[in-house]
Every structure is written in structure tokens, then in C-alpha cells.
Scaffold this active site. Sequence first.
Site, PDB file in Angstrom:
ATOM      1  N   ASP A 676       0.824  -1.269   0.052  1.00 27.05           N
ATOM      2  CA  ASP A 676       0.014  -0.102   0.147  1.00 27.05           C
ATOM      3  C   ASP A 676       0.940   1.363   0.113  1.00 27.05           C
ATOM      4  OD1 ASP A 676      -2.620   1.122  -0.081  1.00 27.05           O
ATOM      5  OD2 ASP A 676      -2.020   1.841   2.100  1.00 27.05           O
ATOM      6  N   LYS A 680       1.389   4.414  -2.796  1.00 26.04           N
ATOM      7  CA  LYS A 680       1.158   5.889  -2.467  1.00 26.04           C
ATOM      8  C   LYS A 680       2.385   6.847  -2.870  1.00 26.04           C
ATOM      9  CE  LYS A 680      -2.064   4.977   1.437  1.00 26.04           C
ATOM     10  NZ  LYS A 680      -2.077   5.122   2.972  1.00 26.04           N
TER      11      LYS A 680
END
Length: 814
Positions: A676, A680
Site C-alpha cells: 500500500d 502511495k
Amino acid sequence: MNILKFGGSSVKDDVNISKVLNILKKRKDNYAVVCSAMGGVTDQLISISQLAAKRNDQYKEAFNALRKRHVKTAKKLLNHTTFPVAKEALQKSHTDLKKILEGVFILGEISDRSRDYIVSFGERSSSYIIALALRDQGIKADYLDARKIIVTDSNHGNASILKKKTYRKIRSHFKEAKTIQIVTGFIAADENGKTTTLGRGGSDYTAAILAEALKAKSIEIWTDVDGILSADPRKVKKAFTIPQVSYQEAMELSHFGAKVIYPPTIRPALDAKIPVYIKNTFKPSFEGTVIKDKSWSQEKPIIGISAVNDVVLLSIEGPGMIGVPGIAARLFGALAMNKINIILITQCSSEHSITFAVKPEDAKIAVQTINETFGSEIERGLLKEIKVEHDLSIVATIGENMKSTPGISAKLFSSLGRNGINIVAIAQGSSELNISVVIEKKQVVKALNVIHESFFNNNTKNIHLYIVGVGLIGGKLIEQINAQQKILADKYGISLKISGLANSRKMQFFDENFEGDDWMEKLNASRKKMVISTFVKTMIQDNKRNAIFIDNTSSAEIIKEYSTILSNSISISTPNKLGASSKNSEFLKFKKLAKDRGVIYGYETNVGAGLPVINTIQDLIKSGDEVLKIEAVLSGSLSYIFNNFDGKKSFSSIVFEAKEKGLTEPDPREDLNGFDVRRKILILAREAGHELDEKDIKLQYFLKSNLRKAPTVDAFMTLLMQEDDQLQKYIEELNSKGKKARMIASFTQKETKVGVQEVDSSSPFYNLEGSDNMIVIYSKRYHDRPLVIRGPGAGAEVTAAGVLAEILRIANSL
């Protein structure tokens, strides 16, 4: 003298005629009344004549139904003394009509002259009944057949009046008349006494002719609407009554589809400067609209929007037109000879082409006429084949004040463009009284609403939301929308309308009036199975203005629909990172589609939840700065996990707790493995101007291989519990060194990487608390002292707030 005209809806039946009688009984002024046929009767008479011409016996049944309707209406309105007289007169009239229809049946054809005579029975019957009903109510009234006073040429179906003869007869008759005259609208007679008609809607014209001849104080058109409206209320819910329009504005509105008035009506009134009042028979106290020599507002640049719903666009072009005199004259002369009405004309300044619009029923003969007229030029290649475009509409924006107000065209075209409405052709007269655009027929309702909202509804802008994913983030988003609705409307002029909702199982769609409070019950009650392609297709077919698609999921399937959504000029707001972190080519495609369609692909909440991270970097780049380096803790879930992992609780229990609170992805390994965070930092690197893909980012795994490869989330959690002792030793060792573990992502011009790092108190990341994110940005301007953004980076509440903020930014751009 005032002239009152009552339309077909006003005299449709005995109930409506009673309302007309009540209006007339209250009048104290000197007036004459013009009546249309009872609602629908003219169409019925035309249909009956056509059946007879086709030798279809069903015309008899339709004729009998029409006859009975008039007799029944008379019986309900007239007293027992008057009704027998009326019945006898109506029977005599119907006998004449029956004979004519029998003749048409025998011949198997109908002439224009016969058709005019047949349809005249509608006005003759209604006016006669109303005249007798007024007498019964104590009002001195007489029936007047307009064929006695209005003289026309012999152009049956659309006759032109012979003004001098007509006005002389009108004045002579009314000079002698001692009672209120109830005049048949629509019909007249030629110099030989043969019945003619003044064209469809000609009862208005009858009223205007009488008014000009008699120098009346006013004309009152009584109908079933509250005057002339700013748009068709069946298509624009916020349409309102225009208090006053000028004669020229009324002519334009009627030409482009406003059905309240008939275009020729305005000409006699304009010539004589007679005000025309449009009134509602069913709301007689409502002021309605007055048509005078001035417009109603000096502040509003436009007064109304009208539309011709179905047109065909024909284009003739070629080098043989340039500099050749008489081309337009030959073209339009030939079309006029074939009685083809031109609705709109536009010509490019180079004289290379002429484009014009006609009714669909005229298109075929128009093409034939052009081919015959310009056959030689087409054969020699001087002109191309005629281009024919079907399924189009004309939308006209009308107002006298446009000529003194700059920027009207820009506002009009940008409003349509932002909502994905393509303009096929544009026309504007030198008077600048209207701007007409030709668009796809299927877009006409949307276009009318977009224009109306842009020019009239300045106080409130409706934004239509289609929300997929109504779990933690989606549910909170809807709560926040409902809580903020009044403030957004009152202070910011934005009304958020939930038009579609979907979860993983069901989907539901709503109309304009849905308030959103009981959304959960409505969605659960839906029988529509959620299929994302169907959801998107329905959203596109809804064709609502100012639409935004909100993706609150982490689904890769939904990302596949982004191109379709953006291509249809629908903006996107999403916390789903899979789009902005997909292959760079795909990401750039989304951004280009959004730019080309004039919409927004919003993904601010992809990084930092509600924190203003992406917009900040975009603003730095736009202002000429250059991002040199980014260091960041980008996972609110990992911040929460590592900040709470102080040795008092097991690592697995903290991970489970974070998952239950909605801080982690559905599979916590997305966070713990750094996947994740990798997405980002990839997104931020791209915003900084570097075209990277996931493979370009170095990832240092925190979890062991067996945990990463566990087949299910439950299996992973079981294996993680087995690692608790080892992880406990790790945290105790860190504590003894005065250090903390942080998953840090970093970007530089040379390298982008993600991994767990041990930081001491000298690091800005050392004192992070809760689920805080921190983004440290170094740029040419922020070099010695970096720009720091810090705050909660996870949680449904703050993420939903970030999505709502982005929705409002998109709304303000529309």
C-alpha cells in the site's frame, strides 16, 4: 375592448368550460372571446377524415364518439330550456359533417379545402356551446362564426388574411354588435366564401387580428400553464414564469418550440403595440406573463431557453461555392418552391459551406431538391454530396440583453462542454437576440438543465453523485453529505443529489427528489444485482448534468470502467489507489481523458486520506517549483500498529485491532508488506513529474516469506500469532536503544524505495502518534526547511471527509 382567447385545454370538457364561465362572469370590462376547439378535437377530426379517405369504416365509430362528446358537454352546461335548442343545432351541424365524410369515403381521397371545412367543426361547436352557456348565466353573448369577418386567400391549411377587407368587416360587425361576441378561432373564409384555416395554433392569430382591427387594449391568451416559462417545465423542474418578455423575445421563443403562443400572433400585436397577457385558466389569480415592447429584466442577459426537439441537419459544401454569387439564393429559393421550412441557417465565413436545419419529414424532399438544383455542380465535383445528420435538436438561448452583456457565448459553450454535450452547429443572428446550438437529440434535456442552471439558478447548483462502495468510507461519506446539505445549499449554493448507490451485491438509482436519509433501506430493498458495467451504463444513460462517480472500493474491476466514465464527461473522485498506481500508461490515459473531456479525475484521498498532499504537490509544480525529495510515513494503519506496539500488547492483537477499526486494507498484508505504501509513494513520485511503475520502486519486506504467502487472511493471522514472541523481542530491543520502527517511503531524483526503518529522536517521524501520516517535501523553494504535512492518514471519517472535500472542489469547477 379586450380580446380573450381560450385554448383547447381550457375548453376541453364541461368542467373546464365552467372555469372559463366563472372567469368571464367576473369581468366588468368590454371584451370579446375567441375559442379553440375542445381539447384534442382538431386532431380527432383530422384522424377521422384520414380514416374516411382510406375507406376505413372505423371513421364512423370515431365520428359518433365525437358527436356524443359535444352533445354530452352541452347537456351538462346548459339548462333544460336551452339544451334542446343546442342539441338540434349540433345535430344539424353533425349531419353536414357526416355527409362530407361520406363523400370523402366514396372518393377515397381528401382535398385541402375539404380538410379545412371538416376541422372547422371543432371551433364552431365549442364556441356555440360556450355562447349559449354564457346566456344561461345571465350574460348577453352571441356566437360569431369568424368566416363572416375574416377574409383570406385560398391557401387551404395555412391561409393568409386579406387585411384591409378583414379589418373593414371586423370593425363593421363590432360597431353594430350589442352583446359579447364568442368568436370561432382558427377558421376563416376566402373571397368565395369557402372555409379556410389560419394554420395550426391559429386561434391565437384570430385573437390578434381582432385586437389590431379593434385597437384593443390587450390580448389575453388563457391556457393551462402559468404564462411563458424560462424553459419547458416537463424537462426543467426549476423552470419559472417570466413576468415580462418583449415582442421580439416572444417571437424567438415561439419559433424555437415554446408552445404557449403561436408565432404569427405576435406580429399584429407588435405592429399595434398591444400587450399580450398569457394567463392560466386553472389559476386565474396568477399574474402570468405579459408580452410588451420591453424585456422583464435588465440584469438577466437571457430570459428563456427553448428547443426544437427533432431536426435534420443538411450541409452543402465544396469549392464551387466560394465567391460564386447566387448560391444561397438558388438553394433557398428551390427549397421555398417545395414549401420546405428552414428552421436554422449557418454559413462559414469562407463561403465554403452552408448548413441548415429542417423538420425530419422535410429532409428527403430537401435532399432531392438540392440534388436537382445543383446536379451539374455535384457531377463536376464543385460540390460534395449533401451531408445529412439525423437525431438532432436545436436549443436556443434567448434574451435581448445578450447584446450588451459580454461573455454569454463563452458561458454557454463552456457549460455545455463541461457536461459532455457536443455542439454540432451554431447560429447567431446579427441582432444577438438568440444563440442557437444544434446538439444530439438524446442530450436535449441535459442541455436545457445545464443552461438553465448556469444562467438562472445562480444560487444553487445540483451535483449528481453515483456512489459505489457504501461500507466504512462510503457510509461515512453519505452521513457527512446528509449532515452538510443545508449548509452547502445555504452558504455555498451546492446541492448534492445522490443519484445512484451500489455495494458488492446490489445497486439502486434515484430521481431528483431523493433526500438520502433512508439510503440503506432503499439499497437493501433493491432487486437490481450489482454489476459494475451495468451501473456505469445506467449512469451514462441517466445523462444527468454535473455528474460525479465516486469509487469507495479497492476493486480492480471498477478501475476498468474509469475510461468509459471519463469519456462520457463524468468526473471521478476516489480513494481507490489502484487507478492512480496502475501502469503509468493507464494512469496517463485517465488524466488525458479527463483533460480532453473537461472533467476531473480526482484521487486526493489516495495518499494521506483527508490530508492535502496531492493537491499541494500539484500546486508546487504548477507554480514552477521542482520536487527534489520526499520522505514520508504514508500508512496510517502502520503508524497505528507501530505506535501502539510498545510491548504491552502482542503484535498480532494490534494488527487485528487495526483491521477491525477499518485502518488497514481488508488484507492487512497489503499494509505490512509495504504494498500500500509503495502505491502511495508511486503516486507522489508521478505527481512530482517522474513516470515510474511499481517495478521501479525498491521494496524491503517486513514480513517473512511464509506470512506473505499464506493462502487466506485467516491463515495469515494464525501464522502472525506464532511470530508474536519474536516480534516482542524485536520491540524490546528497539526500546532499549531509544528507537522506534517506522515504514518509511522515500523518493529522490535517483531512487524510490519503501521499507521499515529504525529511527531515533532526531527523526521527524519519531514522535508520530495514533494513525498519523507525515510527508516531508524538499523542493527548490523548500530546500533547507522542508514543507511538512502531518495528520491522521487513515480512518473512515477523515477519508470520507477528504472525498467530500474533493467532490466540492469538482462541483465548483463545473
